[in-house]
Design an enzyme around this catalytic site. Structure first.
Site, short mmCIF file in Angstrom:
data_model
loop_
_atom_site.label_atom_id
_atom_site.label_comp_id
_atom_site.label_asym_id
_atom_site.label_seq_id
_atom_site.Cartn_x
_atom_site.Cartn_y
_atom_site.Cartn_z
N GLU A 194 0.57 -4.67 0.73
CA GLU A 194 -0.11 -5.38 1.83
C GLU A 194 0.02 -4.60 3.13
OE1 GLU A 194 1.32 -9.43 2.11
OE2 GLU A 194 1.34 -9.68 -0.06
N ASP A 248 0.00 -2.96 6.54
CA ASP A 248 -0.64 -2.91 7.86
C ASP A 248 0.44 -2.54 8.87
OD1 ASP A 248 0.67 -5.42 7.99
OD2 ASP A 248 -1.16 -6.57 8.23
N ASN A 303 7.06 -9.31 -5.62
CA ASN A 303 6.49 -8.83 -4.35
C ASN A 303 7.24 -9.44 -3.17
OD1 ASN A 303 4.18 -7.39 -3.12
ND2 ASN A 303 3.53 -9.41 -2.41
N HIS A 353 4.41 -4.86 5.95
CA HIS A 353 3.81 -5.30 7.22
C HIS A 353 4.72 -4.78 8.34
CE1 HIS A 353 0.98 -7.88 5.20
NE2 HIS A 353 1.95 -8.49 4.54
N GLU A 389 8.05 -13.32 -2.35
CA GLU A 389 8.93 -13.68 -1.22
C GLU A 389 10.04 -14.66 -1.58
OE1 GLU A 389 6.34 -15.04 1.89
OE2 GLU A 389 5.49 -13.05 2.20
C1 XIL Z 1 -1.71 -14.10 4.65
C2 XIL Z 1 -3.20 -14.03 4.82
O1 XIL Z 1 -3.55 -12.73 5.23
C3 XIL Z 1 -3.66 -15.04 5.85
O2 XIL Z 1 -5.08 -15.11 5.89
C4 XIL Z 1 -3.09 -16.42 5.52
O3 XIL Z 1 -3.42 -17.31 6.57
C5 XIL Z 1 -1.61 -16.37 5.33
O4 XIL Z 1 -1.29 -15.41 4.34
N1 XIL Z 1 2.56 -12.08 2.75
C6 XIL Z 1 1.72 -12.33 1.69
C7 XIL Z 1 0.29 -12.61 1.96
O5 XIL Z 1 2.12 -12.20 0.53
O6 XIL Z 1 -0.24 -13.52 1.02
C8 XIL Z 1 0.07 -13.14 3.35
O7 XIL Z 1 -1.34 -13.26 3.58
C9 XIL Z 1 0.72 -12.22 4.36
C10 XIL Z 1 2.19 -12.14 4.13
#
Ligand code: XIL
Length: 467
Positions: A271, A273, A205, A242, A163
């Protein structure tokens, strides 16, 4: 359309049943060609891909959770346990315990691990948040080196930097304490990671990089292009993915993934969802899977949790299993889409002849001392195999070490029952006993490892040396 695997099965059955009447043969052939895998990991493996999930260490004693995770997924990401604050809570004091719980669970169950994340503006330990300038740069690079070295040989891919770009239309880097140490902090982190674990794929990422038209996507693309042109070690780009109604799956997702892959990097959905429910959620999941399957270098998909109730966005019910562990419509659409097959991942990919026997190479070496190392085959998967080395003391010995050499493009990705060290090529692993190495004459002890074969099934060569 038939997948290569389906064509292969047909060919084999035709050979096996060649002596039977033609009518019998026709009936026999219809069945296996339609056979579909019944888990996400098995369906993804048909085209050489993995299917993963994020795991929380705190849930590893929940039987429903681990049963689903073990059955469906073969790539594991620690949801929080390998982030900077978890790994190095006080400066110079590393806490490996939660990360190790997840890595060990994965390896014990024959799964690979994505490391997440070495350098990030978020979830930094307090001591680091207050740092700046060259002191912070040194601390960040030291963190990358220590963590990647500790997990060396156990990580399929590291999210080296997470990020680092700003949202919106600027196309600029995100302002952060790390960015303020100098624009080259990202490549410095990648170089440190490569030096520490030459065997791991190194990924950048990010999120909001799915739509090809967005400035952030273009900015990351240009950075990766520049890194490739200048030889900065980068192997892959992770797309967090996401999604929700305000940030839906873009219709040009395939274009984005393909354009990044064309830079000469793997792409991975890291990641995933998607908030929502029912058929609308199922359709969006299907679109993401389809986009990945149509890009040869899209090597795998990870969803960000197991059940909706495990999600960091639980209220959006964004995952594939409901709170009771039942498969949702989204699960079925993902499984069906994976079973449609896809562009095979070139390398690593399917062995061209599934089930062929590895070329035998010498399995014993008298060694320099009085011990013998013997190789035996373990389980084999699409992309990797397990091996066991048995050390036998020919006379009483007080210690031993054994080298295991794999040849390019093979890579040892996991080991157990010993303390491994690695040479700089990453191809030679020297195993030493974790505790005392003393063995009585005739006594044996074993250690094991997983080799990602990248299409080469040759057995490793061994040496044993006693002291
Ligand atoms: C999130 C986790 O799922 C949570 O449990 C935590 O509180 C915050 O981080 N981007 C990422 C992940 O790269 O590491 C994050 O994970 C979600 C967004």
């Amino acid at each position: 359309m038939t997948t290569p695997r389906q064509r292969y099965r047909r060919g084999r059955l035709a050979a096996a049943f060649g002596g039977l009447a033609a009518a019998t043969l026709a009936v026999t052939l219809a069945v296996p060609a339609a056979a579909a895998a019944s888990t996400l990991q098995a369906a993804a493996a048909e085209s050489g891909r993995y299917f993963g999930t994020a795991i929380a260490a705190s849930r590893l004693n929940d039987g429903t959770y681990t049963t689903i995770a073990n059955r469906e997924f073969n790539m594991i990401t620690a949801e929080n346990e390998m982030k900077m604050d978890a790994m190095q809570p006080s400066r110079g004091q590393f806490n490996w315990s939660s990360g190790d719980r997840i890595v060990n669970w994965a390896r014990q169950n024959g799964k690979q691990v994505r490391g997440h994340a070495l350098a990030w503006h978020s979830q930094q330990p307090g001591w680091m948040q207050n740092m700046s300038g060259s002191q912070l740069r040194t601390a960040m690079l030291d963190h990358v080196t220590q963590v990647a070295s500790y997990y060396r040989g156990k990580i399929y891919a590291w999210d080296v930097v997470n990020e680092a770009f700003a949202d919106g239309s600027s196309g600029a880097r995100r302002d952060s304490n790390l960015q303020r140490t100098g624009n080259d902090w990202i490549e410095a982190a990648f170089r440190a990671a490569r030096a520490a674990d030459p065997g791991a794929k190194l990924c950048y990422n990010d999120y909001n990089t799915d739509n090809w038209q967005h400035a952030k996507t273009q900015a990351v693309y240009n950075m990766v292009k520049d890194f490739k042109a200048r030889g900065v070690p980068i192997d892959c780009v992770g797309f967090q993915a996401h999604f929700n109604s305000g940030n839906p799956v873009p219709s040009n997702y395939h274009t984005t993934l393909q354009n990044f892959a064309d830079l000469g990097v793997d792409v991975q959905i890291t990641e995933l969802d998607i908030e929502g429910s029912g058929s609308s959620q199922a359709q969006q999941y299907q679109g993401v899977v389809q986009a990945c399957l149509s890009v040869a270098r899209c090597t795998g998909i990870t969803v960000w949790g197991v059940r909706d109730t495990d999600s960091w966005r639980a209220s959006g019910t964004p995952l594939l299993f409901d709170g009771s562990g039942n498969k949702k419509a989204a699960y079925t659409s993902v499984l069906n889409q994976l079973n449609q097959g896809g562009t095979p991942v070139p390398n690593p990919g399917n062995p061209t002849q599934p089930g062929t026997t590895p070329t035998p190479t010498p399995t014993q070496n008298p060694g320099t001392g009085s011990c013998t190392a013997t190789y035996s085959e373990g389980q084999k998967w699409n992309d990797r195999f397990n091996g066991t080395v048995t050390i036998r003391a020919n006379t009483a010995i007080s210690g031993w070490s054994s080298t295991v050499t794999v040849r390019q493009p093979q890579r040892i990705i996991a080991t157990w029952n010993g303390s491994p060290t690695w040479d700089s090529s990453g191809n030679v692993m020297t195993m030493r006993p974790s505790g005392s190495g003393a063995l009585a004459a005739g006594q044996t002890v074993s250690f094991g490892f997983t080799v990602q074969h990248n299409g080469d099934w040759t057995w490793p060569t061994l040496t044993c040396s006693a002291s």
